[in-house]
Design an enzyme around this catalytic site. Structure first.
Site, PDB file in Angstrom:
ATOM      1  N   ASP A  13      -2.490  -5.051   0.727  1.00 47.64           N
ATOM      2  CA  ASP A  13      -1.789  -3.967   1.416  1.00 47.64           C
ATOM      3  C   ASP A  13      -0.402  -4.374   1.900  1.00 47.64           C
ATOM      4  OD1 ASP A  13      -3.910  -2.020   1.279  1.00 47.64           O
ATOM      5  OD2 ASP A  13      -4.984  -3.227   2.760  1.00 47.64           O
ATOM      6  N   GLU A  71       0.837  -1.195   0.000  1.00 50.80           N
ATOM      7  CA  GLU A  71       0.000   0.000   0.000  1.00 50.80           C
ATOM      8  C   GLU A  71       0.877   1.253   0.000  1.00 50.80           C
ATOM      9  OE1 GLU A  71      -3.709   2.248   0.738  1.00 50.80           O
ATOM     10  OE2 GLU A  71      -2.726   0.903  -0.656  1.00 50.80           O
TER      11      GLU A  71
END
Length: 252
Positions: A108, A80
């Site tokens: 992420d 992310e």
């Protein structure tokens, strides 16, 4: 809300959030609730990975000092915050190296200890509702899901919370602090109810008259912190202590 975001979050996080929104054609000055949500999500991802390493025996350890950790491997790879091209490059590299299944959507984080991708969620609603939405979207048992709320609740795949209780408590405390700071500025209600905030924004924009002679120049300088972070993310020997120093809330 925009002023709050720039005061409460580190400039590095703010710039990454702005960059992400602009990549999708969104304006942080207009969609301020989304701006705040992205900054919050980025910070949780950073906090999730901070201080967690893997030693020479492949055991997960927590170390908070700097220099002695240089030879330790970071337990989590942060995906992310990168632009989409670089993010997919990192994901493909991980899949080729570890043999794990390539996810359909960008996750992420990647957990090198458990050998799985992680999807982090931060919600203003009920955690179980948001968890089900995430699971329905991802539709993969290979990606681990971990949801946090601003009320201190959390939910994870098979009740496996990955992190130790103290690390998770640190994240929950930060989220609660953000909620309290928003509430003290009268921003929390509109953050929880974005539709009402959008209606109010449209109303405010209609009431504004065009102003001539106002300065329109925008600074495009990149913060030194961001310049430091980008190569650091690509360096497997980066230290969590340095990265963690970016995460302190700046208050007036």
């Amino acid at each position: 809300m925009e002023d709050f975001v720039r005061q409460c979050f580190n400039p590095m996080i703010v710039e990454l959030a702005e960059k992400a929104m602009k990549e999708y054609g969104e304006d942080p000055k207009i969609e301020t609730n989304k701006f705040a949500a992205i900054c919050t999500h980025l910070e949780v991802c950073f906090m999730y990975s901070d201080f967690h390493f893997i030693d020479e025996r492949s055991e997960s350890i927590i170390v908070e000092s700097g220099d002695p950790n240089a030879l330790l491997k970071h337990r989590f790879e942060i995906i992310e915050g990168r632009d989409r091209t670089m993010a997919w490059t990192v994901v493909n590299s991980i899949c080729n190296t570890t043999g794990v299944e390539k996810p359909k959507f960008l996750p992420d984080l990647y957990d090198y200890k458990e050998n799985r991708f992680i999807e982090i969620g931060v919600t203003r609603r009920e955690v179980h509702i948001y968890y089900l939405e995430k699971a329905n979207k991802i539709k993969s048992e290979k990606t681990h899901i971990h949801i946090f709320s601003f009320t201190g609740e959390e939910m994870a795949t098979k009740a496996d919370y990955t992190l130790d209780e103290e690390s998770r408590a640190r994240i929950k405390t930060r989220l609660f602090t953000i909620r309290q700071e928003m509430a003290s500025r009268g921003l929390w209600d509109s953050f929880v109810n974005p539709r009402e905030a959008k209606r109010q924004l449209k109303k405010d924009l209609k009431s504004l008259e065009p102003c001539a002679g106002l300065p329109t120049k925008v600074s495009h300088r990149t913060s030194p912190a961001l310049k430091t972070l980008e190569p650091m993310w690509m360096d497997s020997n980066r230290t969590a202590a340095l990265r963690a120093s970016f995460l302190k809330c700046q208050k007036k």
